[in-house]
Motif scaffolding. Structure first.
Motif, short mmCIF file in Angstrom:
data_model
loop_
_atom_site.label_atom_id
_atom_site.label_comp_id
_atom_site.label_asym_id
_atom_site.label_seq_id
_atom_site.Cartn_x
_atom_site.Cartn_y
_atom_site.Cartn_z
N HIS A 335 0.88 -1.16 -0.24
CA HIS A 335 -0.09 0.22 -0.10
C HIS A 335 0.92 1.29 0.09
CE1 HIS A 335 -3.56 2.78 0.48
NE2 HIS A 335 -2.26 3.48 1.67
N GLU A 336 2.07 1.79 0.63
CA GLU A 336 2.96 1.92 1.07
C GLU A 336 3.45 2.76 -0.06
OE1 GLU A 336 1.20 4.59 2.94
OE2 GLU A 336 0.34 3.02 4.99
N HIS A 339 1.93 4.58 -2.99
CA HIS A 339 1.43 5.51 -3.10
C HIS A 339 2.49 6.61 -3.42
CE1 HIS A 339 -1.75 6.31 -0.72
NE2 HIS A 339 -1.52 6.09 0.32
N GLU A 358 -5.51 7.82 -2.21
CA GLU A 358 -6.12 6.50 -1.59
C GLU A 358 -6.42 5.93 -1.93
OE1 GLU A 358 -4.42 5.93 1.09
OE2 GLU A 358 -3.90 8.01 1.65
ZN LIG Z 1 -2.60 5.10 2.16
#
Ligand SMILES: [Zn+2]
Length: 369
Positions: A335-336, A339, A358
């Motif tokens: 997830h990170e 980004h 997000e």
């Molecule tokens: Zn996030």
């Protein structure tokens, strides 16, 4: 409309809207100054942040300066810089002169000196110090985290998504303007390492027991993804043969967790393979990819992704999907890192549009699975 209808509507407003309105936090002038492109922000464009900060774990204080180089893009007026209470600006200097400045909550309005013609590049330097707000529940609130590693040594970082980078350094605190590059020079007790974004240019060890670690980011960077990681770290590096050539992978677990990291962080390679396939090359080949253990769950700090998932798959060892698939991969790595494409490479100008960061990071999780 009948009297009875009016009463019914009044009742519904009282029952439904009333409590909701009461729960809304009061919208303040400080929110407006922080969240909008004010006239005092609109006339200049950040080119370079030259940030120097000393972190003192003995008294939880910071002290430093930020030299801000900017390009004039419109008629000059007062210049807004953000620095959140209780931090204090000591002085602002431009062209060898101290500049007058006025505080309005978390914003400072500075009177520049000398001609500021459109197209010109100017620099002003802000000296500051104080005991910054401490994060209570990072990364969900924000501030500085003064933690301890498993052996009791100081372990310090920051988390400030939403709250803003101005919680720990003076900055133009809006996603609408990013520097083209940035230096982060961190001064810490010499028993500790100080890691940040981008690549290490050098470490100066002084006889007074303090060391300065100089990091340099060659790319555009959001201010909220600039972060210090101060502690006792292990390290190894690898090279990933990616879509744009050799990508440096720099791994920094706490010294106590190197073995677990060597096992768990192998997931970086399939993550990169997946995201480069779907989204194009990793955005920061020049600055490299770093995964670094943090004293909080995780954050998309650019080229220095914060990891605090306990070296377990899922979300802190839990399967949020309830399908079993959630335990086949490490949520924070995937997830990170997503980004880096959605949030850091493509950044919304207004914090109100954070759903873009997000939602696409969540979509990326689905592609990875
Ligand atoms: Zn996030």
């Amino acid at each position: 409309m009948s009297r009875r209808s009016q009463l019914l509507i009044a009742f519904l407003i009282a029952v439904v809207v009333g409590p909701a309105a009461a729960q809304q936090p009061a919208f303040t002038r400080a929110d407006t100054l922080r969240g909008s492109v004010t006239p005092e922000r609109a006339w200049w464009d950040v080119v370079f942040y030259d940030l120097h900060v000393k972190f003192d774990p003995a008294d939880s204080t910071v002290r430093g300066w930020n030299a801000i180089t900017y390009r004039v893009t419109g008629p000059s007026r007062a210049l807004q810089i953000d620095l959140q209470t209780p931090l204090e600006i000591d002085s602002v200097v431009q062209g060898g002169k101290r500049l007058a400045h006025r505080r309005d909550g978390n914003a400072f309005f500075i009177a520049t000196t000398g001609r500021q013609p459109r197209g010109a590049t100017r620099t002003l330097t802000i000296y500051y110090h104080g005991k910054p707000r401490v994060a209570e529940k990072p990364p969900w609130d924000g501030g500085v985290i003064w933690a301890r590693d498993p052996d009791g040594a100081a372990w310090i970082s920051t988390a400030c998504q939403g709250l803003g980078a101005s919680v720990w350094w003076p900055v133009k605190d809006t996603q609408a303007d990013e520097p083209d590059s940035q230096r982060v020079a961190l001064t810490v007790p010499d028993s500790l390492q100080a890691i940040s974004n981008g690549r290490l240019r050098g470490v100066v060890r002084r006889s007074d027991g303090w060391s300065t670690w100089e990091w340099f980011v060659t790319s555009l960077i959001n201010t909220y993804v600039v972060a210090p990681y101060i502690g006792r770290y292990g390290q190894w590096t690898e090279t990933y043969e990616g879509e744009r050539g050799h990508l440096t992978l720099d791994f920094r677990p706490l010294v106590q967790h190197v073995d677990g990291a060597r096992r768990q962080w192998q997931q970086v390679r399939p993550m990169l393979k997946c995201f480069e396939h779907w989204f194009g090359p990793y955005p920061w080949y020049a600055d490299g990819f770093r995964l670094i253990e943090a004293p909080h769950l995780g954050m998309e700090h650019q080229s220095a992704v914060a990891y605090g998932n306990g070296y377990r798959n899922g979300y802190k060892g839990n399967d949020l999907s309830g399908t079993g698939w959630g335990l086949t991969w490490d949520f924070i790595i995937v997830h990170e890192s997503a980004h880096e494409w959605w949030g850091n490479s493509i950044t919304t100008a207004d914090i109100a549009d954070m759903w873009v960061h997000e939602a696409f990071a969540m979509y990326a999780e689905g592609l990875f699975v």
